[in-house]
Design an enzyme around this catalytic site. Sequence first.
Site, PDB file in Angstrom:
ATOM      1  N   ASP A 148      83.332  60.111  29.547  1.00  0.00           N
ATOM      2  CA  ASP A 148      82.077  59.343  29.491  1.00  0.00           C
ATOM      3  C   ASP A 148      81.449  59.282  28.101  1.00  0.00           C
ATOM      4  OD1 ASP A 148      82.292  58.789  32.119  1.00  0.00           O
ATOM      5  OD2 ASP A 148      80.763  60.209  32.797  1.00  0.00           O
TER       6      ASP A 148
ATOM      7  N   ASP B 298      79.108  61.002  26.887  1.00  0.00           N
ATOM      8  CA  ASP B 298      77.645  60.987  27.040  1.00  0.00           C
ATOM      9  C   ASP B 298      76.990  62.287  26.552  1.00  0.00           C
ATOM     10  OD1 ASP B 298      78.764  62.543  29.015  1.00  0.00           O
ATOM     11  OD2 ASP B 298      77.544  61.754  30.647  1.00  0.00           O
TER      12      ASP B 298
ATOM     13  N   GLY C 150      85.045  66.607  35.664  1.00  0.00           N
ATOM     14  CA  GLY C 150      86.138  65.623  35.659  1.00  0.00           C
ATOM     15  C   GLY C 150      87.111  65.917  34.532  1.00  0.00           C
TER      16      GLY C 150
ATOM     17  N   ARG D 176      84.491  70.777  40.507  1.00  0.00           N
ATOM     18  CA  ARG D 176      83.035  70.748  40.345  1.00  0.00           C
ATOM     19  C   ARG D 176      82.511  71.775  41.348  1.00  0.00           C
ATOM     20  NH1 ARG D 176      82.490  65.709  37.504  1.00  0.00           N
ATOM     21  NH2 ARG D 176      83.864  64.108  38.292  1.00  0.00           N
TER      22      ARG D 176
ATOM     23  N   THR E  59      84.912  64.984  28.193  1.00  0.00           N
ATOM     24  CA  THR E  59      84.593  64.028  29.268  1.00  0.00           C
ATOM     25  C   THR E  59      84.866  62.620  28.760  1.00  0.00           C
ATOM     26  OG1 THR E  59      82.802  62.927  30.478  1.00  0.00           O
ATOM     27  CG2 THR E  59      82.131  64.267  28.607  1.00  0.00           C
TER      28      THR E  59
ATOM     29  N   ARG F 127      78.967  56.578  35.422  1.00  0.00           N
ATOM     30  CA  ARG F 127      77.878  56.519  36.410  1.00  0.00           C
ATOM     31  C   ARG F 127      76.525  56.414  35.730  1.00  0.00           C
ATOM     32  NH1 ARG F 127      80.570  60.136  40.779  1.00  0.00           N
ATOM     33  NH2 ARG F 127      80.349  61.817  39.303  1.00  0.00           N
TER      34      ARG F 127
ATOM     35  N   ASP G 290      78.367  67.973  30.529  1.00  0.00           N
ATOM     36  CA  ASP G 290      77.067  68.652  30.477  1.00  0.00           C
ATOM     37  C   ASP G 290      76.781  69.533  31.694  1.00  0.00           C
ATOM     38  OD1 ASP G 290      76.783  66.431  32.071  1.00  0.00           O
ATOM     39  OD2 ASP G 290      74.834  65.830  31.263  1.00  0.00           O
TER      40      ASP G 290
HETATM   41  O1  F6P Z   1      84.497  62.474  34.324  1.00  0.00           O
HETATM   42  C1  F6P Z   1      83.516  61.539  34.328  1.00  0.00           C
HETATM   43  C2  F6P Z   1      83.747  60.552  35.433  1.00  0.00           C
HETATM   44  O2  F6P Z   1      85.041  60.011  35.286  1.00  0.00           O
HETATM   45  C3  F6P Z   1      82.726  59.442  35.500  1.00  0.00           C
HETATM   46  O3  F6P Z   1      82.947  58.385  34.611  1.00  0.00           O
HETATM   47  C4  F6P Z   1      82.885  59.025  36.934  1.00  0.00           C
HETATM   48  O4  F6P Z   1      81.730  58.379  37.375  1.00  0.00           O
HETATM   49  C5  F6P Z   1      83.122  60.331  37.632  1.00  0.00           C
HETATM   50  O5  F6P Z   1      83.683  61.194  36.676  1.00  0.00           O
HETATM   51  C6  F6P Z   1      84.037  60.240  38.808  1.00  0.00           C
HETATM   52  O6  F6P Z   1      84.123  61.496  39.394  1.00  0.00           O
HETATM   53  P1  F6P Z   1      85.163  61.884  40.526  1.00  0.00           P
HETATM   54  O7  F6P Z   1      86.512  61.950  39.891  1.00  0.00           O
HETATM   55  O8  F6P Z   1      84.708  63.189  41.029  1.00  0.00           O
HETATM   56  O9  F6P Z   1      85.113  60.775  41.529  1.00  0.00           O
END
Ligand code: F6P
Length: 320
Positions: free
Chosen positions: A128, A130, A11, A72, A126, A172, A103
């Site tokens: 997040d 995390d 992301g 991804r 990120t 998430r 990660d």
């Molecule tokens: O980059 C992390 C994140 O934003 C999370 O907080 C979220 O759950 C996920 O990516 C969403 O991913 P996507 O943009 O692929 O829906």
Amino acid sequence: MQRIGVLTSGGDSPGMNAAIRAVVRKAIYHGVEVIGIKHGYTGFIEAEMAPMNLGSVADIIHRGGTILQTARSEEFKAPQGRARASQNVKRFRLQGLVIIGGDGSFRGGLQFYREYKIPVVCVPGTIDNDIPGTDCSIGFDTAVNNVVDAINKIRDTATSHERTFIIEVMGRESGYIALAAGLAGGAETIVIPELSANVEEICDKLCRGYKRGKLHSIIIVAEGAASGLEMGRQIKEKTGFDTKVTILGHLQRGGTPTAYDRILASRLGAEAVELLISGETCKMVGMVSGKIVAENLEEILSGKKEIDMDIYNLAAILSI
Ligand code: F6P
């Protein structure tokens, strides 16, 4: 070292551009060439790669997203995908790789090093937050500010209509955004994936607040903890309060990076280049108590960033 590659993966997060800029300019400062790899590992496999120069990263420090774009990649998780990428290491004569992402992206880089011995240094990017080994990852501060901005706006209308609002935020598996934004935004309750939540208790707290004259309430829910819509339905059913739900979604991830994220990204990107030049590999750069550090990537990936219970407890006390 004559040539390195740089990619962003997973992301996107605000500040990634400042990190790319720092990698490119610090490398050029040392006389090292940089190849930009588009679309993360997907572009690495497909050879979407081109040299970058000082001008390639001009006028990007203030922009959200990533000029290298991101993806991804499922293919890179398979040995055949990594084998194809290794051909491009040879073709573009790369001697090191800077990976900016989360990660999952780091795991790919570590595996690639184990198989093909190209030195990798990772930069945590990120929203997040995390990733252990760093106080903050690039983009977290901007995302939290985006959420707080939304809470402020929702609070205006919540007060006017005397409503209860559930605001669902990203995360998430991590409650960091919910926790930080909840404390900064004065939320009554914060629901995060790391701790179990009880709707009865949330409703009791809302009722107690209502009895002593609170006209509105804000509840922050991390997407990985519960569905905001479902929680809103249950609260409305149990309390009878006029309850609305706002899902902030991807707007949290966009926008101009804060000064904090730009400074963090610039420092981490530049340090990643220093590490590669000094012969290091399998490291993650981080910032701990204001100091830039190099962490062992394997240890980072086997660890877990625990939620800060002091912040959680303080938010609960202050929102009583
Ligand atoms: O980059 C992390 C994140 O934003 C999370 O907080 C979220 O759950 C996920 O990516 C969403 O991913 P996507 O943009 O692929 O829906």
